[in-house]
Scaffold this active site. Structure first.
Site, PDB file in Angstrom:
ATOM      1  N   GLU A  59       0.866  -1.165   0.000  1.00 25.26           N
ATOM      2  CA  GLU A  59       0.000   0.000   0.000  1.00 25.26           C
ATOM      3  C   GLU A  59       0.912   1.228   0.000  1.00 25.26           C
ATOM      4  O   GLU A  59       1.649   1.461   0.957  1.00 25.26           O
ATOM      5  CB  GLU A  59      -0.912  -0.004   1.235  1.00 25.26           C
ATOM      6  CG  GLU A  59      -1.896   1.152   1.253  1.00 25.26           C
ATOM      7  CD  GLU A  59      -2.736   1.201   2.521  1.00 25.26           C
ATOM      8  OE1 GLU A  59      -2.789   0.197   3.263  1.00 25.26           O
ATOM      9  OE2 GLU A  59      -3.330   2.267   2.780  1.00 25.26           O
ATOM     10  N   ASP A  70      -5.258   9.917   9.280  1.00 26.43           N
ATOM     11  CA  ASP A  70      -4.011   9.366   9.796  1.00 26.43           C
ATOM     12  C   ASP A  70      -3.686   9.853  11.191  1.00 26.43           C
ATOM     13  O   ASP A  70      -3.898  11.013  11.533  1.00 26.43           O
ATOM     14  CB  ASP A  70      -2.854   9.707   8.854  1.00 26.43           C
ATOM     15  CG  ASP A  70      -2.884   8.839   7.609  1.00 26.43           C
ATOM     16  OD1 ASP A  70      -2.913   7.603   7.771  1.00 26.43           O
ATOM     17  OD2 ASP A  70      -2.918   9.378   6.491  1.00 26.43           O
TER      18      ASP A  70
END
Lengths: 277, 433
Positions: A59, A70
């Site tokens: 990824e 995040d």
């Protein structure tokens, strides 16, 4: 483990890899790293090292100025990469290198970076650079008409997210728009290692499994071999990010992190083979 | 809704679109909460009990209706046009922000949630949210960029006095946009019991529409007040535009009145050519930030670029999607005022009318000076005075040299220099197109 990664992959997407893992009776290991951290060259080196050490799919994170899904580790890595001048174009170098190393690269990007080039141009460039598809944390299928058309046109996979809060009708809508795998967010929250992935992930996988045949890969919070094994017992893939990024935090000599990175990937790869269904 | 267009079948299926702008570009985890909020606010807006409760709060707590004030001594510097200010600065907590916050706090209770979170730039929205939370017994956490907590230390103290937790955000540029990122991260983690009181007309649907609807009372009152005072509608309605909530609030009633020009004034910072500004419509292109598609200051790759304004409340790289729609359809026009022009307008209103405006609102005043000069003495302008300037005293005192670097009063600045500077500087005030 490297020979598994070298096995031929049918088509551009992740379907072949996931099918092979299933035949082996195990979950796939998906490793995340952001392009450009600690530098572009080191990040590409680290991604290919992950492939050699046993990740099945990479990824590839695209650093973004406003990464609202995040947690701290990836925020700091992304900010550092941007300060050092990483560009979206560097992503395509990374995907080509990962493909050459034998694994399909799935690019994880916030949506505006695709909007800026237009989904059609981004998709064409990604396909040309060996990319398998996109994971889009801030794009829901309802808003994705252009991306769905572009990814169909260029034969790319689409991973949208499901979350513990998703009711059945959302699970149906999201999974029916996915191709390759569904990104199952294990908890309500942002990326980052957690002491426990929690029962919510298993329950969400079961609820999602009931409405789709698309493979289900679980992310958010997995950092250890034991957690990987636990998630592998019910999911088709285990996604690890922040824990891998942490191995690269030695600023002075980034290569010093590579043995730790390879060792962690080796542990996680063992973990996904220990999950008993 | 009649002002909407749906350019294609895709847009038509999605609620919360303003032409090609708006939408819901957020993590899937938030979609159920946005659906719940949309349903709750749609029910509430037609529920007589909710409407009466909010009206009563506005009457007995906010201080609504806010008055209008005609400002002839100020207007003498603006081509002699008639200028009427809508006094949102007189609301409880000192700005228009309370209109939206009380509405959302009531919705929070109706949804059975016990905690609110908010982002704040200058601190006005954070203070308003902390106020509503105290009033209604809700837990409150406010995210504020570390740079802004330092610029606005007094507002941090106000929020903490009111019982809110204030969390400085050090990531990114450590300003408003980063505070929004952090609030969204909190929301996605705690959405089960937490409502995010977004402070402006941006974000994912239903926020742009809902926040506008809680502020549209500004324009509705002003419409009737100006008619009663002057017997006619204004030629132009002028408001500053950061995210754009006070502007949408005062514009909304007039969107259907075609004779009324709608003029938004953005932060020109140190000038467009300097690159240090927040005038999205002067230089930006459409993009996606914080859940909505709108005009966005971004680089070639689509990374958000840092903005600059002397006013923290206008220092934001995107703008409410309805503004983008009004701009692209030509219904509203957008100009900008530089830091210098805004500060001159700030000083001018202080000296001519005894009203200390927020620096945000001073951008609207600078716009009014310019529009007044263009239209001349026959013109009637309605200006949104969205907030008061108490919070800006430190910035203004430094800007005009009233205090030194240590915060002590300076000798030169307290005397004759200022009455002289009024005449000397007034003609320069105004905005650039």
């Amino acid at each position: 483990m490297s020979e598994q990664s070298q096995a031929p992959v049918a088509g551009r997407g992740v379907e072949g890899v996931l099918a092979r893992c299933r035949e082996e009776g195990r979950a796939a290991l998906i490793g995340y790293l952001p392009v450009g951290y600690p530098t572009v060259e080191h990040s590409i080196g680290a991604m290919t090292a992950m492939v050699e050490a046993g990740v099945d799919i990479v990824e590839v994170g695209v650093p973004y100025s406003d990464p609202l899904m995040d947690g701290e580790v990836i925020q700091i890595a992304a900010a550092t990469a941007l300060e050092r001048g990483v560009r979206v174009d560097d992503v395509f170098r990374a995907t080509a290198a990962i493909r050459a190393a034998g694994a399909p690269p799935m690019v994880m990007t916030y949506w505006n970076l695709v909007v800026r080039q237009t989904p059609e141009v981004f998709a064409r460039r990604l396909a040309e650079a060996g990319g398998a598809g996109l994971i889009t944390p801030d794009l829901i299928p309802d808003e994705a008409a252009e991306w769905i058309a572009a990814s169909d046109h260029h034969g790319l996979d689409r991973s949208f997210l499901v979350a513990p809060s998703s009711p059945e009708e959302r699970l149906r809508a999201v999974t029916s728009a996915c191709r390759g795998f569904v990104y199952v967010a294990s908890t309500m929250g942002v990326t980052g290692a957690r002491s426990s992935v929690g029962g919510a992930a298993a329950e969400l996988v079961a609820r999602t499994r009931a409405v789709t045949d698309v493979p289900l890969c679980v992310g958010l919070g997995v950092s250890t071999r034991e957690q990987a094994a636990e998630v592998a017992s019910y999911a088709d893939g285990v996604i690890v990010g922040s824990a891998l990024v942490k191995t690269l935090q030695d600023e002075r000599e980034p290569e010093r992190g590579f043995p730790a990175l390879r060792a962690l990937v080796g542990e996680l790869a063992a973990g996904v083979r220990e999950g008993h269904r | 809704m009649s002002e909407r267009t749906s350019p294609g079948p895709d847009a038509a299926e999605i609620p919360g679109r303003f032409g090609e702008f708006g939408g819901r570009f957020v993590p899937e985890a938030l979609i159920p909460a946005l659906e719940e909020l949309d349903e709750a606010r749609q029910k509430a807006m037609v529920d007589p009990e909710f409407v009466a409760e909010l009206d009563e709060l506005h009457r007995t707590y906010t201080g609504r209706p806010s008055i209008i004030t005609e400002v002839p001594r100020f207007a003498a510097h603006a081509g002699g046009a008639r200028i009427v200010l809508k006094r949102e600065d007189l609301n409880h907590t000192g700005s228009h922000k309370i209109n939206n916050v009380l509405g959302q706090a009531l919705l929070t209770k109706r949804m059975g949630k016990r905690r609110v979170i908010a982002e704040t730039g200058a601190g006005q929205h954070g203070v308003a949210t902390a106020t509503a939370a105290a009033l209604m017994g809700l837990e409150c956490t406010v995210y504020m960029g570390r740079v802004d907590t330092e610029r606005q230390a007094l507002n941090v103290a106000r929020m903490r006095m009111l019982g809110a937790e204030v969390i400085p955000v050090s990531h990114g540029s450590a300003t408003l946009k980063d505070a929004i990122n952090e609030a969204l991260r909190d929301w996605v983690t705690n959405v089960g019991h937490t409502h995010y009181v977004l402070g402006t007309v941006t974000g994912p649907h239903p926020f742009p529409e809902m926040v506008r609807d809680f502020h549209k009372i500004i324009g509705e009152e002003a419409h009737d007040q100006v008619l009663a005072l002057t017997g006619r509608l204004p030629d132009a309605v002028i408001a500053c535009v950061g995210g754009g909530s006070n502007a949408m609030g005062i514009f909304h009633r007039f969107v259907g009145e075609e004779s009324v020009r709608l003029i938004g004034v953005e932060a020109g910072g140190e000038g467009i050519e300097s690159g240090r500004h927040a005038a999205r419509f002067a230089s930006a292109s459409p993009g996606v930030l914080h859940g909505a598609r709108s005009y966005l200051m971004q680089d070639e790759d689509g990374q958000t670029v840092e903005t600059h304004s002397i006013s923290a409340g206008l220092d934001y790289p995107s703008v409410g999607p309805e503004h983008s729609f009004l701009r692209d359809t030509g219904r509203a026009e957008y100009r900008h005022a530089t830091d210098e022009q805004a500060m001159e307008a700030f000083r001018l209103l202080c000296r001519t009318e005894g009203i200390i405006p927020a620096i945000e609102s001073s951008h609207a005043l600078a716009g009014a000076i310019e529009v007044g000069r263009e239209l001349g003495p026959e013109a009637l302008l309605l200006v949104s005075l969205s907030g008061r300037g108490d919070k800006d005293m430190h910035t203004a005192a430094e800007y005009f040299g009233l205090i030194d670097g240590q915060g002590a009063p300076t000798e030169a600045a307290t005397g004759e220099a200022h009455s002289a500077s009024e005449a000397a500087h007034a003609p320069e005030a105004g905005v650039q197109e």
